[in-house]
Design a protein around this motif. Structure first.
Motif, PDB file in Angstrom:
ATOM      1  N   UNK A   1       0.878  -1.812   0.305  1.00  8.27           N
ATOM      2  CA  UNK A   1      -0.080  -0.059   0.071  1.00  8.27           C
ATOM      3  C   UNK A   1       1.092   1.337   0.028  1.00  8.27           C
ATOM      4  N   UNK A   2       0.106   2.692  -0.179  1.00  6.65           N
ATOM      5  CA  UNK A   2       0.985   3.730  -0.292  1.00  6.65           C
ATOM      6  C   UNK A   2       1.580   3.760  -1.280  1.00  6.65           C
ATOM      7  N   UNK A   3       1.735   5.331  -1.786  1.00  5.17           N
ATOM      8  CA  UNK A   3       2.364   5.416  -3.589  1.00  5.17           C
ATOM      9  C   UNK A   3       3.825   4.643  -3.879  1.00  5.17           C
ATOM     10  N   UNK A   4       4.424   4.843  -2.884  1.00  8.90           N
ATOM     11  CA  UNK A   4       5.463   3.857  -2.869  1.00  8.90           C
ATOM     12  C   UNK A   4       5.447   2.256  -3.815  1.00  8.90           C
ATOM     13  N   UNK A   5       4.328   1.643  -3.605  1.00 10.66           N
ATOM     14  CA  UNK A   5       4.672   1.245  -4.173  1.00 10.66           C
ATOM     15  C   UNK A   5       3.872   0.560  -5.526  1.00 10.66           C
ATOM     16  N   UNK A   6       2.880   1.687  -6.061  1.00 11.68           N
ATOM     17  CA  UNK A   6       2.902   2.106  -7.936  1.00 11.68           C
ATOM     18  C   UNK A   6       3.925   1.677  -8.162  1.00 11.68           C
ATOM     19  N   UNK A   7       4.506   1.809  -8.594  1.00 11.99           N
ATOM     20  CA  UNK A   7       5.251   1.602  -9.460  1.00 11.99           C
ATOM     21  C   UNK A   7       6.859   0.161  -9.904  1.00 11.99           C
ATOM     22  N   UNK A   8       6.664  -0.556  -9.043  1.00 11.50           N
ATOM     23  CA  UNK A   8       7.319  -1.855  -8.741  1.00 11.50           C
ATOM     24  C   UNK A   8       5.837  -2.458  -9.353  1.00 11.50           C
ATOM     25  N   UNK A   9       4.665  -1.936  -8.234  1.00 11.71           N
ATOM     26  CA  UNK A   9       3.928  -3.045  -9.353  1.00 11.71           C
ATOM     27  C   UNK A   9       2.737  -2.709 -10.600  1.00 11.71           C
ATOM     28  N   UNK A  10       2.906  -1.293 -11.370  1.00  7.93           N
ATOM     29  CA  UNK A  10       2.447  -1.424 -12.298  1.00  7.93           C
ATOM     30  C   UNK A  10       4.039  -2.269 -13.860  1.00  7.93           C
ATOM     31  N   UNK A  11       5.418  -2.241 -12.627  1.00  7.85           N
ATOM     32  CA  UNK A  11       6.067  -2.367 -13.651  1.00  7.85           C
ATOM     33  C   UNK A  11       5.718  -4.110 -13.820  1.00  7.85           C
ATOM     34  N   UNK A  12       5.802  -4.937 -12.847  1.00  8.40           N
ATOM     35  CA  UNK A  12       4.751  -5.634 -12.120  1.00  8.40           C
ATOM     36  C   UNK A  12       3.432  -6.759 -13.265  1.00  8.40           C
ATOM     37  N   UNK A  13       3.578  -5.416 -13.465  1.00  3.47           N
ATOM     38  CA  UNK A  13       1.743  -6.060 -14.480  1.00  3.47           C
ATOM     39  C   UNK A  13       2.483  -5.739 -16.453  1.00  3.47           C
ATOM     40  N   UNK A  14       3.056  -4.531 -16.814  1.00  2.07           N
ATOM     41  CA  UNK A  14       3.567  -4.872 -17.975  1.00  2.07           C
ATOM     42  C   UNK A  14       4.019  -6.412 -18.530  1.00  2.07           C
ATOM     43  N   UNK A  15       5.317  -6.626 -17.148  1.00  2.00           N
ATOM     44  CA  UNK A  15       6.066  -7.573 -17.679  1.00  2.00           C
ATOM     45  C   UNK A  15       5.393  -9.292 -17.457  1.00  2.00           C
ATOM     46  N   UNK A  16       4.034  -9.142 -16.473  1.00  2.00           N
ATOM     47  CA  UNK A  16       3.141  -9.893 -16.356  1.00  2.00           C
ATOM     48  C   UNK A  16       4.000 -11.035 -14.773  1.00  2.00           C
ATOM     49  N   UNK A  17       4.233 -10.575 -14.489  1.00  2.00           N
ATOM     50  CA  UNK A  17       4.583 -11.353 -13.105  1.00  2.00           C
ATOM     51  C   UNK A  17       3.975 -10.002 -11.846  1.00  2.00           C
ATOM     52  N   UNK A  18       2.679 -11.656 -11.590  1.00  2.00           N
ATOM     53  CA  UNK A  18       2.305 -11.653 -10.637  1.00  2.00           C
ATOM     54  C   UNK A  18       2.699 -10.912  -8.859  1.00  2.00           C
ATOM     55  N   UNK A  19       1.756 -10.042  -8.833  1.00  2.00           N
ATOM     56  CA  UNK A  19       1.746  -9.342  -7.483  1.00  2.00           C
ATOM     57  C   UNK A  19       0.397  -9.548  -7.144  1.00  2.00           C
ATOM     58  N   UNK A  20       0.865  -9.412  -5.744  1.00  2.00           N
ATOM     59  CA  UNK A  20      -0.421  -8.961  -4.289  1.00  2.00           C
ATOM     60  C   UNK A  20      -0.283  -7.994  -3.477  1.00  2.00           C
ATOM     61  N   UNK A  21      -1.922  -7.392  -2.879  1.00  2.00           N
ATOM     62  CA  UNK A  21      -1.338  -5.847  -2.699  1.00  2.00           C
ATOM     63  C   UNK A  21      -1.926  -6.474  -0.982  1.00  2.00           C
ATOM     64  N   UNK A  22      -1.924  -5.361  -0.155  1.00  2.00           N
ATOM     65  CA  UNK A  22      -1.933  -5.448   1.482  1.00  2.00           C
ATOM     66  C   UNK A  22      -3.066  -4.146   1.489  1.00  2.00           C
ATOM     67  N   UNK A  23      -4.404  -3.972   2.456  1.00  2.00           N
ATOM     68  CA  UNK A  23      -4.827  -2.738   3.152  1.00  2.00           C
ATOM     69  C   UNK A  23      -5.499  -3.517   3.972  1.00  2.00           C
ATOM     70  N   UNK A  24      -4.693  -2.227   4.622  1.00  2.00           N
ATOM     71  CA  UNK A  24      -4.929  -2.849   5.717  1.00  2.00           C
ATOM     72  C   UNK A  24      -5.457  -1.520   7.090  1.00  2.00           C
TER      73      UNK A  24
END
Length: 361
Positions: A101-124
């Motif tokens: 969570x938080x804006x620090x996680x956004x770039x890596x997760x978008x890059x993962x989506x582009x490269x089709x690497x699976x990611x999991x997000x957490x919201x507390x």
């Protein structure tokens, strides 16, 4: 020996994102996972105080809309971070990525989506954060602390898994015997908060504690503050004969939980969960400027379940003293809250995590 599973944990910005990420890293490293933590400069200020994992710092920025310069600047930072993230992922090729969570996680997760690497997000929190909301279409799974979470469209419900709060195992397993049976002769008040809370609490609370003492309410104060506030608070409490202990940072709140019977805190999800698991009644004072007013939503959730009290910051000087006075004069209030808190536990959070992760790799 089985080859270790390469895992990235993205945890930057505030302690509310960093500490759950760090707790997750501690848990996974004891099994067959090779951990790297991606953070930003703000997150690194927290992580450098702890034992070392492999850490990579990437710049991050929320999307600014104040003026043209801020828009261009934030776009440039995020574009640069996405490019850096693409290179990092191509080199390391992690098996699984956790965005905390938080804006620090956004770039890596978008890059993962582009490269089709699976990611999991957490919201507390009790309302989904902006970055996590943007990532919903691309995330494989969405781990949440509470099923009552607001802001997730129904079409993503099949991705949502309630796991609980990823807090320290030492707090989940904290012995409650000496807490439950403690006879309250004075209020031992623990004051907690991040940098913004520490500043405002150091300005508002001392005079309220002075008022308590003048009205015959015996107290001891354990207060977290900024380093530059230490001298002022030491001087104030000594001059007013208020029993106190000041600290600037502690990575072991268990010691304070064991010797206090009331806390005053901001309403970040992690600290509220820790206090509840430790059976420490607390007064929530939400940060008024929190995104989507999520701290108020967190505080209301705990108050409605009779786990805590709630005073908004704008009402502190008018209402907080009278609430503390009521708590001291009617100690069954604390006993009732402790009893309610004892029915709640995040003891299954790591088992829930293991089950979900094992099905994801």
């Amino acid at each position: 020996m089985n080859k270790k599973i390469k895992t990235l944990i993205i945890a930057g910005g505030t302690g509310g994102h960093v500490f759950p990420g760090y707790n997750l890293a501690l848990h996974l490293e004891k099994t067959n996972f090779e951990i790297e933590i991606i953070t930003d400069k703000r997150g690194f200020l927290f992580l450098k105080k702890f034992r070392n994992f492999k850490i990579t710092i990437l710049p991050s920025s929320p999307m600014q809309t104040k003026n043209l310069y801020s828009i261009v600047n934030s776009l440039a930072i995020n574009f640069y971070s996405i490019i850096r993230s693409l290179i990092l992922l191509l080199i390391h090729r992690p098996k699984i990525i956790f965005g905390m969570g938080g804006y620090a996680s956004f770039p890596i997760c978008i890059a993962a989506a582009i490269l089709r690497i699976e990611f999991i997000i957490y919201e507390n929190n009790l309302i989904i954060g902006k970055s996590n909301k943007y990532l919903l279409p691309f995330a494989k799974k969405i781990l949440v602390s509470f099923k009552e979470l607001e802001g997730i469209p129904k079409k993503y419900n099949n991705k949502v898994y309630e796991i609980g709060n990823i807090i320290k195992k030492e707090i989940i397993n904290l012995s409650r015997d000496n807490i439950q049976n403690k006879k309250i002769e004075k209020l031992s008040i623990l004051v907690l908060g991040g940098s913004q809370a520490a500043k405002i609490f150091a300005e508002i609370l001392p005079n309220i504690f002075k008022q308590c003492l003048l009205n015959g309410i015996p107290i001891k104060v354990y207060q977290h503050c900024l380093p530059e506030q230490t001298e002022y608070l030491n001087s104030f409490y000594k001059n007013e004969n208020i029993d106190f202990e000041i600290f600037n940072f502690s990575d072991n709140l268990n010691d304070f939980f064991k010797k206090t019977n009331l806390a005053i805190t901001r309403s970040g999800s992690s600290i509220l969960a820790e206090l509840t698991n430790a059976n420490v009644p607390f007064i929530s004072i939400p940060l008024p400027s929190s995104a989507y007013n999520h701290q108020l939503k967190n505080a209301l959730y705990y108050k409605k379940r009779n786990f805590s009290f709630l005073v908004e910051e704008k009402d502190c000087e008018k209402k907080l003293f009278y609430l503390i006075k009521e708590i001291y004069e009617n100690k069954t209030l604390l006993e009732t809250i402790r009893l309610q808190q004892s029915q709640f536990s995040d003891k299954n959070v790591y088992k829930n995590l293991d089950d979900i992760i094992n099905k994801s790799i």
